[in-house]
Design a protein around this motif. Structure first.
Motif, PDB file in Angstrom:
ATOM      1  N   ALA A 197      14.737 -33.541 -19.998  1.00 32.95           N
ATOM      2  CA  ALA A 197      14.588 -34.742 -20.656  1.00 32.95           C
ATOM      3  C   ALA A 197      13.657 -35.095 -20.974  1.00 32.95           C
ATOM      4  O   ALA A 197      12.444 -34.898 -20.627  1.00 32.95           O
ATOM      5  CB  ALA A 197      15.027 -35.910 -19.190  1.00 32.95           C
ATOM      6  N   LEU A 198      13.511 -35.815 -22.425  1.00 31.68           N
ATOM      7  CA  LEU A 198      12.581 -35.975 -23.273  1.00 31.68           C
ATOM      8  C   LEU A 198      12.503 -37.648 -23.312  1.00 31.68           C
ATOM      9  O   LEU A 198      13.402 -37.944 -24.177  1.00 31.68           O
ATOM     10  CB  LEU A 198      12.190 -35.462 -24.565  1.00 31.68           C
ATOM     11  N   ASP A 199      11.742 -38.305 -22.655  1.00 34.32           N
ATOM     12  CA  ASP A 199      11.805 -39.775 -22.858  1.00 34.32           C
ATOM     13  C   ASP A 199      10.472 -40.518 -23.268  1.00 34.32           C
ATOM     14  O   ASP A 199       9.530 -39.659 -23.538  1.00 34.32           O
ATOM     15  CB  ASP A 199      12.160 -40.582 -21.207  1.00 34.32           C
ATOM     16  N   TYR A 200      10.670 -41.667 -23.628  1.00 34.87           N
ATOM     17  CA  TYR A 200       9.411 -42.151 -24.272  1.00 34.87           C
ATOM     18  C   TYR A 200       8.943 -43.551 -23.645  1.00 34.87           C
ATOM     19  O   TYR A 200       9.796 -44.261 -23.098  1.00 34.87           O
ATOM     20  CB  TYR A 200       9.824 -42.804 -25.665  1.00 34.87           C
ATOM     21  N   ALA A 201       7.792 -43.680 -22.926  1.00 35.04           N
ATOM     22  CA  ALA A 201       7.451 -44.779 -22.181  1.00 35.04           C
ATOM     23  C   ALA A 201       5.820 -44.992 -22.439  1.00 35.04           C
ATOM     24  O   ALA A 201       5.167 -44.221 -23.052  1.00 35.04           O
ATOM     25  CB  ALA A 201       7.464 -44.644 -20.825  1.00 35.04           C
ATOM     26  N   ASP A 202       5.375 -46.089 -22.144  1.00 34.70           N
ATOM     27  CA  ASP A 202       4.033 -46.501 -22.310  1.00 34.70           C
ATOM     28  C   ASP A 202       3.608 -47.158 -20.985  1.00 34.70           C
ATOM     29  O   ASP A 202       2.285 -47.785 -20.937  1.00 34.70           O
ATOM     30  CB  ASP A 202       3.754 -47.326 -23.419  1.00 34.70           C
ATOM     31  N   THR A 203       4.332 -47.255 -19.917  1.00 35.42           N
ATOM     32  CA  THR A 203       3.927 -47.852 -18.652  1.00 35.42           C
ATOM     33  C   THR A 203       4.359 -46.892 -17.604  1.00 35.42           C
ATOM     34  O   THR A 203       5.363 -46.021 -17.821  1.00 35.42           O
ATOM     35  CB  THR A 203       4.615 -49.279 -18.366  1.00 35.42           C
ATOM     36  N   GLN A 204       3.506 -47.259 -16.494  1.00 38.85           N
ATOM     37  CA  GLN A 204       3.706 -46.173 -15.544  1.00 38.85           C
ATOM     38  C   GLN A 204       5.138 -46.312 -14.873  1.00 38.85           C
ATOM     39  O   GLN A 204       5.892 -45.640 -14.390  1.00 38.85           O
ATOM     40  CB  GLN A 204       2.697 -46.384 -14.340  1.00 38.85           C
ATOM     41  N   GLY A 205       5.375 -47.804 -14.643  1.00 42.45           N
ATOM     42  CA  GLY A 205       6.773 -47.990 -14.216  1.00 42.45           C
ATOM     43  C   GLY A 205       8.067 -47.268 -15.031  1.00 42.45           C
ATOM     44  O   GLY A 205       9.055 -46.837 -14.214  1.00 42.45           O
ATOM     45  N   GLY A 218      19.232 -33.084 -12.344  1.00 39.25           N
ATOM     46  CA  GLY A 218      18.784 -31.755 -12.367  1.00 39.25           C
ATOM     47  C   GLY A 218      18.166 -31.382 -13.539  1.00 39.25           C
ATOM     48  O   GLY A 218      18.152 -30.285 -14.129  1.00 39.25           O
ATOM     49  N   MET A 219      17.617 -32.394 -14.290  1.00 39.68           N
ATOM     50  CA  MET A 219      16.794 -32.180 -15.207  1.00 39.68           C
ATOM     51  C   MET A 219      15.176 -32.332 -15.095  1.00 39.68           C
ATOM     52  O   MET A 219      14.897 -33.126 -14.445  1.00 39.68           O
ATOM     53  CB  MET A 219      17.098 -32.988 -16.758  1.00 39.68           C
ATOM     54  N   GLN A 220      14.330 -31.335 -15.767  1.00 37.44           N
ATOM     55  CA  GLN A 220      12.921 -31.607 -15.609  1.00 37.44           C
ATOM     56  C   GLN A 220      12.518 -32.759 -16.660  1.00 37.44           C
ATOM     57  O   GLN A 220      13.394 -32.829 -17.703  1.00 37.44           O
ATOM     58  CB  GLN A 220      12.183 -30.318 -16.117  1.00 37.44           C
ATOM     59  N   CYS A 221      11.720 -33.560 -16.584  1.00 39.21           N
ATOM     60  CA  CYS A 221      11.331 -34.657 -17.311  1.00 39.21           C
ATOM     61  C   CYS A 221       9.809 -34.531 -18.000  1.00 39.21           C
ATOM     62  O   CYS A 221       8.872 -34.180 -17.321  1.00 39.21           O
ATOM     63  CB  CYS A 221      11.565 -35.817 -16.576  1.00 39.21           C
ATOM     64  N   VAL A 222      10.109 -34.814 -19.404  1.00 42.97           N
ATOM     65  CA  VAL A 222       8.627 -34.955 -20.134  1.00 42.97           C
ATOM     66  C   VAL A 222       8.682 -36.188 -20.619  1.00 42.97           C
ATOM     67  O   VAL A 222       9.454 -36.810 -21.351  1.00 42.97           O
ATOM     68  CB  VAL A 222       8.557 -33.818 -21.191  1.00 42.97           C
ATOM     69  N   VAL A 223       7.639 -37.064 -20.619  1.00 38.76           N
ATOM     70  CA  VAL A 223       7.512 -38.438 -21.029  1.00 38.76           C
ATOM     71  C   VAL A 223       6.222 -38.513 -22.131  1.00 38.76           C
ATOM     72  O   VAL A 223       5.060 -38.118 -21.738  1.00 38.76           O
ATOM     73  CB  VAL A 223       7.298 -39.391 -19.913  1.00 38.76           C
ATOM     74  N   SER A 224       6.544 -39.015 -23.227  1.00 36.07           N
ATOM     75  CA  SER A 224       5.473 -39.096 -24.538  1.00 36.07           C
ATOM     76  C   SER A 224       5.592 -40.308 -24.958  1.00 36.07           C
ATOM     77  O   SER A 224       6.286 -41.245 -24.609  1.00 36.07           O
ATOM     78  CB  SER A 224       5.737 -37.892 -25.085  1.00 36.07           C
ATOM     79  N   ASP A 225       5.046 -40.499 -26.170  1.00 33.60           N
ATOM     80  CA  ASP A 225       5.140 -41.423 -27.142  1.00 33.60           C
ATOM     81  C   ASP A 225       5.941 -41.234 -28.323  1.00 33.60           C
ATOM     82  O   ASP A 225       6.454 -39.820 -28.365  1.00 33.60           O
ATOM     83  CB  ASP A 225       3.635 -41.976 -27.579  1.00 33.60           C
ATOM     84  N   ARG A 226       6.082 -42.355 -29.089  1.00 36.74           N
ATOM     85  CA  ARG A 226       7.151 -42.098 -30.224  1.00 36.74           C
ATOM     86  C   ARG A 226       6.624 -40.919 -31.207  1.00 36.74           C
ATOM     87  O   ARG A 226       7.525 -40.169 -31.662  1.00 36.74           O
ATOM     88  CB  ARG A 226       7.053 -43.458 -31.025  1.00 36.74           C
ATOM     89  N   ALA A 227       5.474 -40.707 -31.381  1.00 34.14           N
ATOM     90  CA  ALA A 227       4.925 -39.794 -32.402  1.00 34.14           C
ATOM     91  C   ALA A 227       4.791 -38.491 -31.608  1.00 34.14           C
ATOM     92  O   ALA A 227       4.455 -37.377 -32.516  1.00 34.14           O
ATOM     93  CB  ALA A 227       3.897 -40.289 -33.009  1.00 34.14           C
ATOM     94  N   LEU A 228       5.114 -38.426 -30.426  1.00 36.97           N
ATOM     95  CA  LEU A 228       4.538 -37.101 -29.506  1.00 36.97           C
ATOM     96  C   LEU A 228       3.426 -36.451 -30.023  1.00 36.97           C
ATOM     97  O   LEU A 228       3.187 -35.336 -30.021  1.00 36.97           O
ATOM     98  CB  LEU A 228       5.835 -35.898 -29.885  1.00 36.97           C
ATOM     99  N   SER A 229       2.456 -37.600 -29.421  1.00 32.68           N
ATOM    100  CA  SER A 229       1.065 -37.092 -29.713  1.00 32.68           C
ATOM    101  C   SER A 229       0.067 -36.733 -28.426  1.00 32.68           C
ATOM    102  O   SER A 229      -0.991 -36.872 -28.745  1.00 32.68           O
ATOM    103  CB  SER A 229       0.343 -38.416 -30.788  1.00 32.68           C
ATOM    104  N   ARG A 230       0.729 -36.952 -27.348  1.00 31.78           N
ATOM    105  CA  ARG A 230       0.239 -36.770 -26.103  1.00 31.78           C
ATOM    106  C   ARG A 230       0.194 -35.261 -25.777  1.00 31.78           C
ATOM    107  O   ARG A 230       1.151 -34.378 -25.935  1.00 31.78           O
ATOM    108  CB  ARG A 230       1.082 -37.366 -25.098  1.00 31.78           C
ATOM    109  N   VAL A 231      -0.823 -34.906 -25.099  1.00 33.93           N
ATOM    110  CA  VAL A 231      -0.973 -33.627 -24.507  1.00 33.93           C
ATOM    111  C   VAL A 231      -1.447 -33.614 -23.047  1.00 33.93           C
ATOM    112  O   VAL A 231      -2.384 -34.361 -22.803  1.00 33.93           O
ATOM    113  CB  VAL A 231      -2.092 -32.650 -25.443  1.00 33.93           C
TER     114      VAL A 231
END
Length: 231
Positions: A197-205, A218-231
């Motif tokens: 799962a690739l989700d977009y968020a800017d808060t811990q909640g 059953g999915m692993q999850c990655v959370v990033s920003d709209r531009a996918l600029s986080r590493v």
């Protein structure tokens, strides 16, 4: 984005040291040289090159439709156009020659825009598989091609499974959309695929909500920003 995440989607350039902490990364081929890909490979990182299959950000071309993606500006294409097929397969071959271990297949949701192109898109994915065998292929959504798609690719990314970006910022999907996505996720669980799962968020909640919900299906999850600029 945690260094313990199973994969990093990063559309910027550089940051090799940070990227080397991930087992798998999705990168823009134009931003990385073969030597940089070799560095990541020697660090044990599986690199996947980004590839768009139904939108084109290049100059005017005979395969382009007049309509454009309102969010990113790329031109929608006639997926079955022979020159587009040749163009995309050529990009796939070039990425593999450049040093990528596989490909991230994006813009696969043509069933929502041009459903008549679904068979053509499935044929295109098959052509990429034939050229890139035995490379790792990761599809972004592409639900209109299931279950056949599952026989061609190795994994599926469910982009915006729980959270999304809007003009007003980041937010969870409304309840009816979450339920619809849950139904699709249950179908994916029946297939032998890596699921992310690739989700977009800017808060811990909101981040915690996305990660917790992905695990329920059953999915692993990655959370990033709209531009996918986080590493």
């Amino acid at each position: 984005m945690s260094a313990k995440a199973p994969i990093c989607f990063y559309y910027g350039n550089g940051k090799l040291v940070e990227l080397a902490e991930y087992p798998r990364v999705v990168l823009q081929p134009d931003f990385y040289k073969p030597a940089e890909l070799t560095y990541l490979a020697e660090a044990g990182v599986q690199t996947l090159g980004y590839l768009s299959l139904s939108e084109d950000t290049g100059p005017p071309a005979p395969w382009q439709r007049q309509e454009r993606n309102p969010d990113w500006g790329g031109a929608f294409v006639h997926v079955g156009h022979p020159l587009w097929v040749e163009h995309v397969v050529g990009q796939a071959k070039a990425a593999m020659k450049q040093g990528f271990h596989g490909l991230f297949l994006d813009t696969l949701n043509v069933e929502l825009t041009y459903p008549e192109d679904v068979p053509h898109l499935l044929t295109l994915v098959g052509a990429i598989r034939e050229e890139a065998q035995p490379a790792y292929l990761l599809a972004n959504r592409g639900f209109g091609m299931l279950p056949r798609l599952a026989e061609i690719v190795d994994g599926v990314v469910f982009e915006s499974f729980s959270a999304r970006w809007t003009d007003e910022g980041y937010a969870p999907w409304p309840a009816d959309t979450l339920e619809f996505h849950a139904q699709i996720a249950e179908q994916l669980l029946q297939l032998e695929l890596d699921l992310i799962a690739l989700d977009y968020a800017d808060t811990q909640g909101l981040t915690d909500f996305a990660i917790r919900r992905a695990r329920q299906f059953g999915m692993q999850c990655v959370v990033s920003d709209r531009a996918l600029s986080r590493v």
